[in-house]
Design a protein around this motif. Sequence first.
Motif, short mmCIF file in Angstrom:
data_model
loop_
_atom_site.label_atom_id
_atom_site.label_comp_id
_atom_site.label_asym_id
_atom_site.label_seq_id
_atom_site.Cartn_x
_atom_site.Cartn_y
_atom_site.Cartn_z
N LYS A 10 0.86 -1.19 0.00
CA LYS A 10 0.00 0.00 0.00
C LYS A 10 0.89 1.24 0.00
CE LYS A 10 -4.06 -1.93 0.35
NZ LYS A 10 -4.33 -2.45 -0.99
N PRO A 11 0.49 2.27 -0.70
CA PRO A 11 1.29 3.51 -0.66
C PRO A 11 1.30 4.10 0.74
CG PRO A 11 -0.48 3.66 -2.30
CD PRO A 11 -0.70 2.41 -1.54
N SER A 12 2.42 4.70 1.11
CA SER A 12 2.50 5.38 2.40
C SER A 12 1.44 6.48 2.46
CB SER A 12 3.88 6.00 2.58
OG SER A 12 4.87 5.02 2.49
N LEU A 43 2.43 9.69 0.73
CA LEU A 43 2.95 9.67 -0.64
C LEU A 43 2.22 10.68 -1.53
CD1 LEU A 43 4.84 8.44 -2.74
CD2 LEU A 43 3.12 6.67 -3.17
N LEU A 44 0.89 10.69 -1.43
CA LEU A 44 0.11 11.60 -2.27
C LEU A 44 0.48 13.05 -2.00
CD1 LEU A 44 -2.22 12.25 -4.24
CD2 LEU A 44 -3.78 12.11 -2.30
N SER A 58 3.13 14.34 -0.53
CA SER A 58 4.50 14.72 -0.87
C SER A 58 4.68 14.82 -2.38
CB SER A 58 5.51 13.76 -0.26
OG SER A 58 5.33 12.46 -0.76
N THR A 59 3.96 13.99 -3.13
CA THR A 59 4.03 14.06 -4.59
C THR A 59 3.45 15.39 -5.08
OG1 THR A 59 3.82 11.66 -4.77
CG2 THR A 59 3.37 12.95 -6.75
N ILE A 60 2.31 15.78 -4.53
CA ILE A 60 1.69 17.06 -4.90
C ILE A 60 2.63 18.20 -4.52
CG2 ILE A 60 -0.27 18.60 -4.56
CD1 ILE A 60 -0.90 16.04 -6.10
N MET A 81 5.84 18.18 -4.37
CA MET A 81 6.94 18.25 -5.32
C MET A 81 6.49 18.91 -6.62
SD MET A 81 8.67 14.52 -4.65
CE MET A 81 9.97 14.65 -5.87
N ALA A 82 5.26 18.64 -7.01
CA ALA A 82 4.73 19.27 -8.23
C ALA A 82 4.59 20.78 -8.03
CB ALA A 82 3.39 18.64 -8.61
N SER A 90 7.89 22.31 -8.36
CA SER A 90 8.27 22.31 -9.78
C SER A 90 7.57 23.45 -10.50
CB SER A 90 7.91 20.97 -10.40
OG SER A 90 8.24 20.97 -11.78
N ALA A 91 6.29 23.67 -10.18
CA ALA A 91 5.54 24.74 -10.83
C ALA A 91 6.14 26.10 -10.47
CB ALA A 91 4.07 24.68 -10.40
N GLU A 107 9.23 26.67 -9.67
CA GLU A 107 10.51 26.79 -10.39
C GLU A 107 10.27 27.18 -11.84
OE1 GLU A 107 12.32 23.01 -9.86
OE2 GLU A 107 13.08 23.46 -7.85
N GLU A 108 9.24 26.61 -12.45
CA GLU A 108 8.92 26.95 -13.84
C GLU A 108 8.55 28.42 -13.95
OE1 GLU A 108 5.80 24.45 -15.23
OE2 GLU A 108 6.92 22.60 -14.88
#
Lengths: 163, 191
Positions: A58-60, A63-64, A66-68, A70-71, A74-75, A77-78
Amino acid sequence: MNNTEVSDELLVAFLDGELSTAEMDEVRDQVASNPKIQQRIEELSAAWSMLDHLPQPKPSPTLLQSTIGMAVVSAEEEAQQARSAVPAKSPIWWFVGAAALLVATAAGFGAVRFFTPHPDQQLAEDLPIIENLDEYRDAEDIDFLRGLANSELFEPDESNDEL
Amino acid sequence: MLQVRDGNAMAFEELVRRHQQRLLNILAHLAPTKSQAEDLVQEVFLRVYRSRARYTPTAKFSTWLYTIASNVASNARRSKARRKEVAVQTSPDASAGVSLDNLAEAASGLMPTRQLASNEIGEVVRTAIASLNERQRMALLLSKFEHMSYQEIASSMDLSIPAVKSLLSRARESLREILQPYMATEERPNE
């Protein structure tokens, strides 16, 4: 056709439904008529089914998020890159721009001078009239004055020179 | 994904929510630990997000997603090889009581088989999967759990269809050999 003529590749493709209709029929016939091929098919199917026992982690819980996160980074930085991505003009382009501006300014100035008469220019042209304005006021008819100017009444008198 | 491309942040969150389990199911068998598998999952989604402007729906989204996943997994493997880290473990942790040696013994008939519990079968299968090379594993998992066709697997892994056929054939034959002793002892999952 014996056991060795039906390759594992063919049997696997048969099980995966990736054969043509004709090939499927042929393998089906082989399976039905050859016990060894039938056994291989059954064992391949059984091993395939055992994959259902594979643990599915099962995902930690984080996870959801921390993934968001990171996005989002990234946004940002863009966006930062887009803001600082104003093209750096080289000095030559600054000179070209300045020269173009100078030429445009000069051309504009010249055009204004050409098409817009100097306010004093009109005064200069009118100066003879202004100097004799009182006399012109006394004259009632401008045509009469023109006629006098064109006549010979005011030609230089040579006889007076002897006096 | 089209909404993500057009800048909808909520759509991206929904995309992650829908696909993270499936991605983890695949990548968990390509990475040494669950933690590293989750890192790979994040890397995949990050690449999805960064390349959102270039996304065109010319194929199924899952094909595109697993193309990225395949690249991420390959890059991780190459990177690890360069760093000369510990190789992918070929034997599971001792607590599972299953190793490739055990499997080999069972296949040879030297070890008596017994009725295995479902979790034990899971460990046996996990070890068997780990014995495959990475490409065989990837093709097998995409076929089994994503129900991808040979064409879709070929697209995702940048291979030809005959190459996929060959990979799957070898993978399934290897599995058959390793798992054969356990087939008679298999307990059915709760039905």
